[in-house]
Scaffold this motif. Structure first.
Motif, PDB file in Angstrom:
ATOM      1  N   LEU A   1       0.805  -1.225   0.000  1.00  0.00           N
ATOM      2  CA  LEU A   1       0.000   0.000   0.000  1.00  0.00           C
ATOM      3  C   LEU A   1       0.839   1.277   0.000  1.00  0.00           C
ATOM      4  CD1 LEU A   1      -2.869  -0.937   2.481  1.00  0.00           C
ATOM      5  CD2 LEU A   1      -3.079  -0.472   0.043  1.00  0.00           C
ATOM      6  N   ARG A   2       1.921   1.290   0.702  1.00  0.00           N
ATOM      7  CA  ARG A   2       2.742   2.505   0.803  1.00  0.00           C
ATOM      8  C   ARG A   2       3.541   2.804  -0.462  1.00  0.00           C
ATOM      9  NH1 ARG A   2       4.782   2.053   7.037  1.00  0.00           N
ATOM     10  NH2 ARG A   2       2.700   2.294   7.931  1.00  0.00           N
ATOM     11  N   ALA A   3       3.632   1.861  -1.371  1.00  0.00           N
ATOM     12  CA  ALA A   3       4.390   2.062  -2.610  1.00  0.00           C
ATOM     13  C   ALA A   3       3.475   2.655  -3.690  1.00  0.00           C
ATOM     14  CB  ALA A   3       5.017   0.752  -3.074  1.00  0.00           C
ATOM     15  N   VAL A   4       2.814   3.741  -3.354  1.00  0.00           N
ATOM     16  CA  VAL A   4       1.844   4.373  -4.256  1.00  0.00           C
ATOM     17  C   VAL A   4       2.475   4.686  -5.607  1.00  0.00           C
ATOM     18  CG1 VAL A   4       0.337   6.382  -4.577  1.00  0.00           C
ATOM     19  CG2 VAL A   4       0.549   5.323  -2.324  1.00  0.00           C
ATOM     20  N   HIS A   5       3.720   5.132  -5.614  1.00  0.00           N
ATOM     21  CA  HIS A   5       4.399   5.483  -6.862  1.00  0.00           C
ATOM     22  C   HIS A   5       4.596   4.269  -7.773  1.00  0.00           C
ATOM     23  CE1 HIS A   5       7.594   4.008  -4.281  1.00  0.00           C
ATOM     24  NE2 HIS A   5       8.387   3.936  -5.329  1.00  0.00           N
ATOM     25  N   ARG A   6       4.434   3.044  -7.245  1.00  0.00           N
ATOM     26  CA  ARG A   6       4.579   1.821  -8.032  1.00  0.00           C
ATOM     27  C   ARG A   6       3.229   1.320  -8.557  1.00  0.00           C
ATOM     28  NH1 ARG A   6       9.313   2.051  -9.733  1.00  0.00           N
ATOM     29  NH2 ARG A   6      10.518   0.257  -9.125  1.00  0.00           N
TER      30      ARG A   6
ATOM     31  N   SER B   1     -11.955  -5.609  -3.390  1.00  0.00           N
ATOM     32  CA  SER B   1     -11.564  -5.330  -2.011  1.00  0.00           C
ATOM     33  C   SER B   1     -10.779  -4.023  -2.047  1.00  0.00           C
ATOM     34  CB  SER B   1     -10.700  -6.472  -1.453  1.00  0.00           C
ATOM     35  OG  SER B   1      -9.389  -6.399  -1.992  1.00  0.00           O
ATOM     36  N   PRO B   2     -10.411  -3.478  -0.900  1.00  0.00           N
ATOM     37  CA  PRO B   2      -9.630  -2.237  -0.944  1.00  0.00           C
ATOM     38  C   PRO B   2      -8.310  -2.374  -1.716  1.00  0.00           C
ATOM     39  CG  PRO B   2     -10.519  -2.562   1.250  1.00  0.00           C
ATOM     40  CD  PRO B   2     -10.808  -3.819   0.470  1.00  0.00           C
ATOM     41  N   ARG B   3      -7.842  -3.602  -1.911  1.00  0.00           N
ATOM     42  CA  ARG B   3      -6.578  -3.821  -2.625  1.00  0.00           C
ATOM     43  C   ARG B   3      -6.757  -4.396  -4.030  1.00  0.00           C
ATOM     44  NH1 ARG B   3      -1.568  -5.166   0.615  1.00  0.00           N
ATOM     45  NH2 ARG B   3      -1.935  -4.236   2.644  1.00  0.00           N
ATOM     46  N   GLU B   4      -7.953  -4.831  -4.387  1.00  0.00           N
ATOM     47  CA  GLU B   4      -8.145  -5.520  -5.668  1.00  0.00           C
ATOM     48  C   GLU B   4      -9.203  -4.850  -6.527  1.00  0.00           C
ATOM     49  OE1 GLU B   4      -8.061  -9.918  -5.724  1.00  0.00           O
ATOM     50  OE2 GLU B   4      -7.995  -9.698  -3.531  1.00  0.00           O
ATOM     51  N   PHE B   5      -8.858  -4.700  -7.801  1.00  0.00           N
ATOM     52  CA  PHE B   5      -9.714  -4.059  -8.797  1.00  0.00           C
ATOM     53  C   PHE B   5      -9.748  -4.960 -10.029  1.00  0.00           C
ATOM     54  CE2 PHE B   5     -10.505  -0.844 -12.116  1.00  0.00           C
ATOM     55  CZ  PHE B   5     -11.596  -0.202 -11.565  1.00  0.00           C
ATOM     56  N   GLN B   6     -10.934  -5.172 -10.600  1.00  0.00           N
ATOM     57  CA  GLN B   6     -11.053  -6.084 -11.740  1.00  0.00           C
ATOM     58  C   GLN B   6     -11.954  -5.505 -12.818  1.00  0.00           C
ATOM     59  OE1 GLN B   6     -12.458  -9.918 -10.448  1.00  0.00           O
ATOM     60  NE2 GLN B   6     -10.918 -10.073  -8.857  1.00  0.00           N
ATOM     61  N   PHE B   7     -11.768  -6.014 -14.032  1.00  0.00           N
ATOM     62  CA  PHE B   7     -12.642  -5.729 -15.162  1.00  0.00           C
ATOM     63  C   PHE B   7     -13.172  -7.043 -15.711  1.00  0.00           C
ATOM     64  CE2 PHE B   7     -10.052  -1.911 -15.331  1.00  0.00           C
ATOM     65  CZ  PHE B   7     -10.961  -0.923 -15.674  1.00  0.00           C
ATOM     66  N   VAL B   8     -14.417  -7.037 -16.142  1.00  0.00           N
ATOM     67  CA  VAL B   8     -14.974  -8.101 -16.971  1.00  0.00           C
ATOM     68  C   VAL B   8     -15.193  -7.456 -18.330  1.00  0.00           C
ATOM     69  CG1 VAL B   8     -16.909  -9.666 -17.369  1.00  0.00           C
ATOM     70  CG2 VAL B   8     -16.137  -9.197 -15.023  1.00  0.00           C
TER      71      VAL B   8
ATOM     72  N   ASP C   1       8.725  -4.863  -9.334  1.00  0.00           N
ATOM     73  CA  ASP C   1       9.269  -5.137  -8.001  1.00  0.00           C
ATOM     74  C   ASP C   1       8.268  -5.805  -7.058  1.00  0.00           C
ATOM     75  OD1 ASP C   1       7.548  -3.053  -7.495  1.00  0.00           O
ATOM     76  OD2 ASP C   1       9.043  -1.760  -6.560  1.00  0.00           O
ATOM     77  N   GLY C   2       7.056  -6.064  -7.490  1.00  0.00           N
ATOM     78  CA  GLY C   2       6.078  -6.773  -6.665  1.00  0.00           C
ATOM     79  C   GLY C   2       5.144  -5.893  -5.866  1.00  0.00           C
ATOM     80  N   ALA C   3       5.244  -4.583  -5.991  1.00  0.00           N
ATOM     81  CA  ALA C   3       4.342  -3.702  -5.253  1.00  0.00           C
ATOM     82  C   ALA C   3       2.908  -3.848  -5.743  1.00  0.00           C
ATOM     83  CB  ALA C   3       4.797  -2.247  -5.387  1.00  0.00           C
ATOM     84  N   VAL C   4       2.750  -4.239  -6.989  1.00  0.00           N
ATOM     85  CA  VAL C   4       1.431  -4.443  -7.582  1.00  0.00           C
ATOM     86  C   VAL C   4       1.472  -5.726  -8.410  1.00  0.00           C
ATOM     87  CG1 VAL C   4       1.951  -2.973  -9.585  1.00  0.00           C
ATOM     88  CG2 VAL C   4      -0.425  -3.379  -8.948  1.00  0.00           C
ATOM     89  N   GLY C   5       0.396  -6.483  -8.341  1.00  0.00           N
ATOM     90  CA  GLY C   5       0.282  -7.696  -9.150  1.00  0.00           C
ATOM     91  C   GLY C   5      -0.831  -7.530 -10.165  1.00  0.00           C
ATOM     92  N   ILE C   6      -0.700  -8.196 -11.275  1.00  0.00           N
ATOM     93  CA  ILE C   6      -1.754  -8.196 -12.295  1.00  0.00           C
ATOM     94  C   ILE C   6      -2.047  -9.634 -12.694  1.00  0.00           C
ATOM     95  CG2 ILE C   6      -1.241  -5.897 -13.193  1.00  0.00           C
ATOM     96  CD1 ILE C   6       0.162  -7.321 -15.568  1.00  0.00           C
TER      97      ILE C   6
END
Length: 172
Positions: free
Chosen positions: A28-33, A64-71, A103-108
């Motif tokens: 969460l703190r790695a907003v720039h990533r 969830s507060p950490r996950e966003f999705q598209f269909v 670097d793993g701050a965000v996954g897709i």
């Protein structure tokens, strides 16, 4: 958007693709990533709206507060693949994600489903056109007769196998 109160089923000629894609914020703190990845999604949709190359419909979901999705619904796998590989917003973000943002701050993630004509079923009630039912070239028809049940809409029953009657009573 107008709400359709009757039970409807989406029918479409030809095959199509269902594409699920999402991101997860791992740090969460790695907003720039993660913020560049998050902001690229709506830009990709706007890019498709300006110059459509096969995207039929797209819906976003906050899981969830950490996950966003598209269909997404695409007219073909070739159209989806061509969009992903050509220049533009997706190609640019794909390169950044695999380089400076790896670097793993965000996954897709994504999943692609090829859907053959007649090998899907849908039902909508008290809903505005949504999902496949909102895609251009798709008709919404009454979910009645053979289309009364999921099995009927898929063509594996005659539609008389509904466990609940139209009045809400038990049919068994």
């Amino acid at each position: 958007m107008s709400i359709n109160h009757e039970r409807l089923h989406a029918e479409r000629e030809g095959d199509f693709v269902v594409f699920l894609v999402g991101m997860r914020i791992n740090r969460l703190r790695a907003v720039h990533r993660w913020l560049p990845v998050f902001l690229s999604a709506p830009r990709m949709i706007r890019e498709q709206e300006r110059e459509p190359v096969g995207l039929l419909e797209s819906r976003s979901m906050l899981v969830s507060p950490r996950e966003f999705q598209f269909v997404q619904y695409w007219e073909s796998f070739a159209a989806l693949r061509d969009y992903a590989r050509e220049g533009g917003e997706h190609r640019s973000m794909w390169s950044r994600f695999n380089g400076e943002l790896a670097d793993g701050a965000v996954g897709i993630w994504h999943e692609t489903y090829l859907v053959r004509e007649g090998e899907y079923e849908t039902v909508y009630r008290n809903m505005p056109p949504t999902g496949l039912g909102a895609a251009p070239g798709t008709d919404q028809v009454p979910a009645a007769g053979q289309r009364e049940t999921a099995g009927g809409r898929l063509g594996v029953t005659d539609g008389s196998d509904a466990p609940v009657a139209a009045d809400g009573g038990d049919r068994r």
